[in-house]
Scaffold this active site. Sequence first.
Site, short mmCIF file in Angstrom:
data_model
loop_
_atom_site.label_atom_id
_atom_site.label_comp_id
_atom_site.label_asym_id
_atom_site.label_seq_id
_atom_site.Cartn_x
_atom_site.Cartn_y
_atom_site.Cartn_z
N HIS A 140 0.84 -1.21 0.00
CA HIS A 140 0.00 0.00 0.00
C HIS A 140 0.87 1.25 0.00
CE1 HIS A 140 -3.49 2.51 1.49
NE2 HIS A 140 -2.47 3.20 2.01
N GLU A 141 1.90 1.26 0.85
CA GLU A 141 2.77 2.44 0.93
C GLU A 141 3.62 2.59 -0.33
OE1 GLU A 141 2.11 4.52 3.09
OE2 GLU A 141 0.87 3.22 4.34
#
Length: 301
Positions: A140-141
């Site tokens: 996600h990051e």
Amino acid sequence: MFSRIALFLATNIAVLALVSIVMAIFGIDPATNAGLLMFAAVFGFGGAFVSLALSKWTAKRSTGAHVITQPANESERWLVETVRRQAQQAGIGMPEVAIYDAPEINAFATGATRNNALVAVSTGLLRSMTRDEAEAVLGHEVAHVANGDMVTMALLQGVLNTFVIFLARVVGRAVDGYLNGGRDNGGGGLAYFAIVFVLDMIFGLFASMIAMWFSRRREFRADVGGAQLAGRQKMLAALERLGQTYGHNTLPKQIAAFGISGGLGHGLKRLLMSHPPLEERIQSLRNADLGESDGARQRAF
């Protein structure tokens, strides 16, 4: 606390110096609408891009994040290697990887460019998540970085800052002139400054709503990116695990919007939330078309 105040003052002094230099070089007169718009653009974008340029340094200082330069244990080695693999898949430079001390399950990414970023995870995340769930959070990051979300937010903030500064002063001049019976006092009266102050807050509130709307949209996109890098089921499991501490966020305000965990809010408060409600993120990801099989691990941004 004092270091944050010093950083705030230094940032604003730098922006003011930049504005003064640019205005002097180009002979811009802020008394005219064209000059005011230029002043607002330089000040608005200047502040946004100074913040972006300092984002990694600010994040490290404000969270006390420990950057892993040489992994000290197997857990740190796994973090670094997972981010390295995902960065290669996403086609970006290797971000710095860090751990910061916080009780909640959280992680964030920041940095001025796609190839000069920082990905950090909380100690709470390392204690509470399985490797599969943590892999999805890292994805996600990394997706935030690959999507250029930090730069896009800075550009959007620059545009919003520009129009808040410009409109508040144009309306302030008009109202001040009306209150003075149509007499032009150069926009320097006490009423003018009071009106501009109030309008800055009102227009700033609407600008924040627009910025937070975009922030919520990018979270949906980063969830999809995490699923593309780690798998849909891992990302869903990670989001469900986030529910344990969702709404509790110890990240500093200037970084909180870049964390994976958001706040809670209903009604009008929701308009100022940087993250969508967790149940909406889970449902959106369940319905998302990833454009590939759930097990695929290729770039898809």
